[in-house]
Design a protein around this motif. Sequence first.
Motif, PDB file in Angstrom:
ATOM      1  N   ILE A  64       0.842  -1.204   0.000  1.00 27.87           N
ATOM      2  CA  ILE A  64       0.000   0.000   0.000  1.00 27.87           C
ATOM      3  C   ILE A  64       0.872   1.246   0.000  1.00 27.87           C
ATOM      4  O   ILE A  64       0.621   2.197  -0.756  1.00 27.87           O
ATOM      5  CB  ILE A  64      -0.962  -0.019   1.206  1.00 27.87           C
ATOM      6  N   ALA A  65       1.916   1.265   0.820  1.00 28.55           N
ATOM      7  CA  ALA A  65       2.826   2.414   0.859  1.00 28.55           C
ATOM      8  C   ALA A  65       3.499   2.613  -0.496  1.00 28.55           C
ATOM      9  O   ALA A  65       3.638   3.750  -0.968  1.00 28.55           O
ATOM     10  CB  ALA A  65       3.870   2.213   1.952  1.00 28.55           C
ATOM     11  N   GLU A  66       3.908   1.510  -1.132  1.00 25.34           N
ATOM     12  CA  GLU A  66       4.532   1.586  -2.448  1.00 25.34           C
ATOM     13  C   GLU A  66       3.563   2.169  -3.487  1.00 25.34           C
ATOM     14  O   GLU A  66       3.933   3.044  -4.280  1.00 25.34           O
ATOM     15  CB  GLU A  66       4.967   0.187  -2.872  1.00 25.34           C
ATOM     16  N   LEU A  67       2.323   1.708  -3.480  1.00 23.80           N
ATOM     17  CA  LEU A  67       1.324   2.190  -4.436  1.00 23.80           C
ATOM     18  C   LEU A  67       0.962   3.654  -4.179  1.00 23.80           C
ATOM     19  O   LEU A  67       0.770   4.422  -5.136  1.00 23.80           O
ATOM     20  CB  LEU A  67       0.070   1.314  -4.382  1.00 23.80           C
ATOM     21  N   GLU A  68       0.892   4.043  -2.898  1.00 22.70           N
ATOM     22  CA  GLU A  68       0.600   5.443  -2.591  1.00 22.70           C
ATOM     23  C   GLU A  68       1.728   6.349  -3.068  1.00 22.70           C
ATOM     24  O   GLU A  68       1.488   7.443  -3.584  1.00 22.70           O
ATOM     25  CB  GLU A  68       0.364   5.623  -1.093  1.00 22.70           C
ATOM     26  N   SER A  69       2.963   5.905  -2.917  1.00 24.40           N
ATOM     27  CA  SER A  69       4.112   6.671  -3.389  1.00 24.40           C
ATOM     28  C   SER A  69       4.077   6.803  -4.916  1.00 24.40           C
ATOM     29  O   SER A  69       4.319   7.886  -5.467  1.00 24.40           O
ATOM     30  CB  SER A  69       5.406   5.978  -2.952  1.00 24.40           C
ATOM     31  N   LEU A  77       1.432   6.660  -6.793  1.00 22.76           N
ATOM     32  CA  LEU A  77       0.316   7.542  -7.123  1.00 22.76           C
ATOM     33  C   LEU A  77       0.706   9.009  -6.954  1.00 22.76           C
ATOM     34  O   LEU A  77       0.378   9.849  -7.802  1.00 22.76           O
ATOM     35  CB  LEU A  77      -0.904   7.211  -6.249  1.00 22.76           C
ATOM     36  N   ARG A  78       1.430   9.327  -5.874  1.00 25.11           N
ATOM     37  CA  ARG A  78       1.897  10.711  -5.676  1.00 25.11           C
ATOM     38  C   ARG A  78       2.801  11.145  -6.826  1.00 25.11           C
ATOM     39  O   ARG A  78       2.704  12.269  -7.317  1.00 25.11           O
ATOM     40  CB  ARG A  78       2.631  10.828  -4.344  1.00 25.11           C
ATOM     41  N   ALA A  79       3.657  10.248  -7.281  1.00 26.57           N
ATOM     42  CA  ALA A  79       4.561  10.574  -8.388  1.00 26.57           C
ATOM     43  C   ALA A  79       3.774  10.827  -9.671  1.00 26.57           C
ATOM     44  O   ALA A  79       4.053  11.786 -10.407  1.00 26.57           O
ATOM     45  CB  ALA A  79       5.563   9.438  -8.596  1.00 26.57           C
ATOM     46  N   HIS A  80       2.764  10.022  -9.938  1.00 27.66           N
ATOM     47  CA  HIS A  80       1.947  10.210 -11.139  1.00 27.66           C
ATOM     48  C   HIS A  80       1.159  11.521 -11.075  1.00 27.66           C
ATOM     49  O   HIS A  80       1.028  12.231 -12.080  1.00 27.66           O
ATOM     50  CB  HIS A  80       0.989   9.027 -11.332  1.00 27.66           C
ATOM     51  N   ARG A  81       0.632  11.827  -9.909  1.00 29.19           N
ATOM     52  CA  ARG A  81      -0.111  13.085  -9.766  1.00 29.19           C
ATOM     53  C   ARG A  81       0.800  14.287  -9.970  1.00 29.19           C
ATOM     54  O   ARG A  81       0.425  15.262 -10.607  1.00 29.19           O
ATOM     55  CB  ARG A  81      -0.782  13.147  -8.396  1.00 29.19           C
ATOM     56  N   ARG A  82       2.003  14.213  -9.420  1.00 25.02           N
ATOM     57  CA  ARG A  82       2.965  15.310  -9.586  1.00 25.02           C
ATOM     58  C   ARG A  82       3.356  15.454 -11.053  1.00 25.02           C
ATOM     59  O   ARG A  82       3.443  16.565 -11.583  1.00 25.02           O
ATOM     60  CB  ARG A  82       4.203  15.041  -8.734  1.00 25.02           C
ATOM     61  N   LEU A  83       3.554  14.346 -11.739  1.00 24.66           N
ATOM     62  CA  LEU A  83       3.882  14.376 -13.160  1.00 24.66           C
ATOM     63  C   LEU A  83       2.745  14.994 -13.957  1.00 24.66           C
ATOM     64  O   LEU A  83       2.979  15.802 -14.869  1.00 24.66           O
ATOM     65  CB  LEU A  83       4.176  12.959 -13.664  1.00 24.66           C
ATOM     66  N   ALA A  84       1.511  14.660 -13.627  1.00 28.22           N
ATOM     67  CA  ALA A  84       0.358  15.236 -14.320  1.00 28.22           C
ATOM     68  C   ALA A  84       0.297  16.745 -14.110  1.00 28.22           C
ATOM     69  O   ALA A  84      -0.010  17.502 -15.040  1.00 28.22           O
ATOM     70  CB  ALA A  84      -0.932  14.584 -13.834  1.00 28.22           C
ATOM     71  N   GLU A  85       0.602  17.210 -12.904  1.00 27.69           N
ATOM     72  CA  GLU A  85       0.636  18.653 -12.634  1.00 27.69           C
ATOM     73  C   GLU A  85       1.702  19.342 -13.483  1.00 27.69           C
ATOM     74  O   GLU A  85       1.460  20.399 -14.063  1.00 27.69           O
ATOM     75  CB  GLU A  85       0.932  18.908 -11.158  1.00 27.69           C
ATOM     76  N   LEU A  86       2.880  18.732 -13.545  1.00 24.44           N
ATOM     77  CA  LEU A  86       3.968  19.318 -14.333  1.00 24.44           C
ATOM     78  C   LEU A  86       3.625  19.351 -15.814  1.00 24.44           C
ATOM     79  O   LEU A  86       3.927  20.329 -16.512  1.00 24.44           O
ATOM     80  CB  LEU A  86       5.266  18.549 -14.105  1.00 24.44           C
ATOM     81  N   LEU A  87       3.007  18.292 -16.328  1.00 22.88           N
ATOM     82  CA  LEU A  87       2.645  18.263 -17.744  1.00 22.88           C
ATOM     83  C   LEU A  87       1.561  19.288 -18.063  1.00 22.88           C
ATOM     84  O   LEU A  87       1.563  19.882 -19.148  1.00 22.88           O
ATOM     85  CB  LEU A  87       2.182  16.865 -18.149  1.00 22.88           C
ATOM     86  N   ASN A  88       0.635  19.529 -17.161  1.00 16.55           N
ATOM     87  CA  ASN A  88      -0.396  20.536 -17.388  1.00 16.55           C
ATOM     88  C   ASN A  88       0.211  21.932 -17.498  1.00 16.55           C
ATOM     89  O   ASN A  88      -0.287  22.768 -18.240  1.00 16.55           O
ATOM     90  CB  ASN A  88      -1.444  20.513 -16.269  1.00 16.55           C
ATOM     91  N   ASP A  89       1.290  22.185 -16.759  1.00 16.50           N
ATOM     92  CA  ASP A  89       1.952  23.488 -16.827  1.00 16.50           C
ATOM     93  C   ASP A  89       2.709  23.658 -18.145  1.00 16.50           C
ATOM     94  O   ASP A  89       2.792  24.753 -18.676  1.00 16.50           O
ATOM     95  CB  ASP A  89       2.937  23.655 -15.662  1.00 16.50           C
ATOM     96  N   VAL A  90       3.264  22.587 -18.685  1.00 13.54           N
ATOM     97  CA  VAL A  90       4.100  22.652 -19.876  1.00 13.54           C
ATOM     98  C   VAL A  90       3.296  22.494 -21.155  1.00 13.54           C
ATOM     99  O   VAL A  90       3.494  23.212 -22.119  1.00 13.54           O
ATOM    100  CB  VAL A  90       5.201  21.569 -19.814  1.00 13.54           C
ATOM    101  N   VAL A  91       2.388  21.556 -21.193  1.00 15.74           N
ATOM    102  CA  VAL A  91       1.634  21.242 -22.405  1.00 15.74           C
ATOM    103  C   VAL A  91       0.181  21.657 -22.191  1.00 15.74           C
ATOM    104  O   VAL A  91      -0.553  21.003 -21.469  1.00 15.74           O
ATOM    105  CB  VAL A  91       1.704  19.725 -22.717  1.00 15.74           C
TER     106      VAL A  91
END
Length: 99
Positions: free
Chosen positions: A68-73, A75-89
């Motif tokens: 669960i801890a691994e999956l939550e980590s 998920l946080r990485a994917h959400r952060r990546l999505a935020e960064l991509l929204n700013d760039v693209v």
Amino acid sequence: MPKQHPSSLHNRALDLLAEGRSVKDVAAELHLSRTTVYRWRHAYAHMTAHQFGSRRTPSELSAARARIAELESELRAHRRLAELLNDVVPPKGGSRPSR
């Protein structure tokens, strides 16, 4: 009135069942009826399910918590990546809006 068995016999039966022994074998070895062993097994399963939520061993629980801890980590990485991509693209401006 049902016969009272010592708790040590009860615990021994549950330990043998946890080792994977069949109800038939446990009943024969401990000189109990199969019905008694089935009742004890059912009562134990019911008690532990209500007390702990499930019949999981400590190692299974720790492995599940680690997963669960691994999956939550992840998920946080994917959400952060999505935020960064929204700013760039920026999203397409010419596409039709969805219904």
